[in-house]
Design a protein around this motif. Structure first.
Motif, PDB file in Angstrom:
ATOM      1  N   GLN A   1       7.166  67.179  44.515  1.00 35.57           N
ATOM      2  CA  GLN A   1       7.211  66.651  43.154  1.00 35.57           C
ATOM      3  C   GLN A   1       7.888  65.289  43.051  1.00 35.57           C
ATOM      4  O   GLN A   1       7.512  64.471  42.200  1.00 35.57           O
ATOM      5  N   ALA A   2       8.904  65.042  43.866  1.00 32.59           N
ATOM      6  CA  ALA A   2       9.674  63.798  43.775  1.00 32.59           C
ATOM      7  C   ALA A   2      10.013  63.322  45.178  1.00 32.59           C
ATOM      8  O   ALA A   2      11.116  63.556  45.684  1.00 32.59           O
ATOM      9  N   PRO A   3       9.091  62.655  45.854  1.00 32.31           N
ATOM     10  CA  PRO A   3       9.300  62.272  47.258  1.00 32.31           C
ATOM     11  C   PRO A   3      10.462  61.303  47.471  1.00 32.31           C
ATOM     12  O   PRO A   3      10.918  61.146  48.603  1.00 32.31           O
ATOM     13  N   GLY A   4      10.939  60.658  46.411  1.00 35.35           N
ATOM     14  CA  GLY A   4      12.060  59.739  46.569  1.00 35.35           C
ATOM     15  C   GLY A   4      13.415  60.397  46.476  1.00 35.35           C
ATOM     16  O   GLY A   4      14.449  59.729  46.619  1.00 35.35           O
ATOM     17  N   VAL A   5      13.456  61.703  46.261  1.00 35.64           N
ATOM     18  CA  VAL A   5      14.724  62.436  46.128  1.00 35.64           C
ATOM     19  C   VAL A   5      15.156  62.969  47.484  1.00 35.64           C
ATOM     20  O   VAL A   5      14.340  63.461  48.262  1.00 35.64           O
ATOM     21  N   ARG A   6      16.457  62.859  47.754  1.00 33.72           N
ATOM     22  CA  ARG A   6      17.039  63.370  48.997  1.00 33.72           C
ATOM     23  C   ARG A   6      18.031  64.486  48.666  1.00 33.72           C
ATOM     24  O   ARG A   6      18.759  64.395  47.674  1.00 33.72           O
ATOM     25  N   LEU A   7      18.072  65.497  49.527  1.00 34.67           N
ATOM     26  CA  LEU A   7      19.006  66.615  49.363  1.00 34.67           C
ATOM     27  C   LEU A   7      20.020  66.596  50.495  1.00 34.67           C
ATOM     28  O   LEU A   7      19.649  66.494  51.671  1.00 34.67           O
ATOM     29  N   ARG A   8      21.292  66.709  50.140  1.00 34.88           N
ATOM     30  CA  ARG A   8      22.366  66.808  51.126  1.00 34.88           C
ATOM     31  C   ARG A   8      22.975  68.213  51.029  1.00 34.88           C
ATOM     32  O   ARG A   8      23.707  68.508  50.090  1.00 34.88           O
ATOM     33  N   PHE A   9      22.644  69.083  51.972  1.00 32.92           N
ATOM     34  CA  PHE A   9      23.274  70.398  52.026  1.00 32.92           C
ATOM     35  C   PHE A   9      24.556  70.266  52.837  1.00 32.92           C
ATOM     36  O   PHE A   9      24.531  69.837  53.994  1.00 32.92           O
ATOM     37  N   VAL A  10      25.688  70.608  52.240  1.00 29.51           N
ATOM     38  CA  VAL A  10      26.972  70.495  52.928  1.00 29.51           C
ATOM     39  C   VAL A  10      27.603  71.873  53.052  1.00 29.51           C
ATOM     40  O   VAL A  10      27.344  72.778  52.249  1.00 29.51           O
ATOM     41  N   ALA A  11      28.432  72.035  54.076  1.00 27.07           N
ATOM     42  CA  ALA A  11      29.046  73.333  54.356  1.00 27.07           C
ATOM     43  C   ALA A  11      30.114  73.665  53.322  1.00 27.07           C
ATOM     44  O   ALA A  11      30.755  72.780  52.750  1.00 27.07           O
ATOM     45  N   GLU A  12      30.292  74.961  53.092  1.00 29.01           N
ATOM     46  CA  GLU A  12      31.368  75.400  52.216  1.00 29.01           C
ATOM     47  C   GLU A  12      32.709  75.120  52.871  1.00 29.01           C
ATOM     48  O   GLU A  12      32.866  75.197  54.087  1.00 29.01           O
ATOM     49  N   SER A  13      33.695  74.819  52.031  1.00 29.77           N
ATOM     50  CA  SER A  13      35.039  74.559  52.525  1.00 29.77           C
ATOM     51  C   SER A  13      35.800  75.875  52.665  1.00 29.77           C
ATOM     52  O   SER A  13      35.481  76.877  52.022  1.00 29.77           O
ATOM     53  N   SER A  14      36.835  75.867  53.517  1.00 24.01           N
ATOM     54  CA  SER A  14      37.672  77.058  53.679  1.00 24.01           C
ATOM     55  C   SER A  14      38.707  77.177  52.575  1.00 24.01           C
ATOM     56  O   SER A  14      39.432  78.158  52.501  1.00 24.01           O
TER      57      SER A  14
END
Length: 301
Positions: free
Chosen positions: A119-132
């Protein structure tokens, strides 16, 4: 008295960051300029707002009392002065940061990314790890969406229940418990366990449920993620108790077996959380809708 709305943004940043330097960085101004704003706020309110406490600054009781009101007022002002425009997904150029539980990334992340790219090829996703440790990135705007089992308590954080999953027991194929007619609470307690905890906690609600039956179990290790715990179980006689959705992508190809949990416990809930500043942000609303659909895969009857 004529009020400067810039002071509202400065006050919000000062209360969020707890320091002049942090507030200055957040609003992209110099530290001296933020110090002058703090001075004006103090003169306007008749309160010190932040006071020195050793090497840090501590908010006054008045500052603590108005913090949420300041958040809401700033949000309302931004909504009035920056009215929403029609969202053009084809040209949307934006990066979203998502802090999701690792099992949710594995289960729902691919579907979300596929929908975003379509749907939106210009969008980027950053999946980051949960913090402790518990961190305020949602409030600071450093994380756009969280998805995990924790319902936030802060009044400025929105939370929506988007899924649930019952707990099950995972063991290696050929484990002694796979050869019994029924996994009883006693047999479950007699086995050795590995738990999942990003903080390294050896105990959890399962131990409370066992205690109500007069039973205890032996936890020999903790793992920071469910994927790691499943690997430990695959190479040993350890039991790991996890939400059933975790097992979908891991069990079939990794020599593991799923057994029913012999305890009465409520299902694990999945919450999608974001800061209220994004309630009417059209791009954020669009992403939340896609995330809600992807996370619906976590619902287990």
């Amino acid at each position: 008295m004529q009020l400067d709305l810039n002071l509202l943004a400065a006050l919000d940043a000062l209360l969020e960051e707890g320091s002049v330097a942090g507030a200055a960085a957040r609003l992209h101004v110099t530290a001296p300029a933020m110090s002058r704003s703090l001075g004006r706020i103090r003169r306007t309110t008749g309160d010190q707002i932040l006071v020195r406490s050793g090497r840090t600054m501590t908010p006054t009781p008045y500052a603590i009392a108005v913090r949420e009101q300041v958040h809401e007022l700033l949000h309302q002002v931004q909504s009035v002065l920056a009215p929403s425009r029609e969202l053009d997904l084809a040209t949307l150029d934006r990066t979203f940061t998502l802090r999701w539980h690792d099992s949710l990334v594995a289960l729902s992340g691919p579907a979300l990314l596929a929908a975003v790219r379509e749907q939106a090829p210009g969008v980027r996703l950053r999946f980051v790890a949960e913090s402790s440790v518990d961190t305020p990135e949602l409030r600071r705007g450093e994380v756009d969406l969280e998805a995990n089992a924790n319902r936030p308590s802060a009044p400025d954080i929105r939370a929506e229940n988007v899924g649930e999953s019952r707990l099950v027991v995972v063991v290696r194929r050929g484990h002694p418990l796979t050869r019994v007619k029924a996994v009883t609470a006693q047999r479950y307690a007699d086995a050795e366990h590995i738990t999942v905890s990003r903080r390294g906690n050896l105990g959890n609600a399962l131990d409370d449920a066992l205690a109500r039956l007069g039973l205890t179990r032996r936890v020999v290790a903790t793992a920071p993620t469910e994927a790691a715990a499943l690997e430990f179980a695959r190479g040993s006689d350890l039991l790991v108790s996890v939400p059933e959705v975790t097992t979908r992508s891991a069990v079939a190809d990794h020599g593991l077996a799923v057994l029913p949990l012999p305890l009465e416990l409520p299902s694990a809930q999945v919450y999608l959380s974001w800061h209220q500043r994004y309630d009417t942000d059209q791009a954020h609303v669009w992403l939340r809708g896609l995330a809600r659909t992807a996370l619906a895969m976590c619902k287990v009857p």
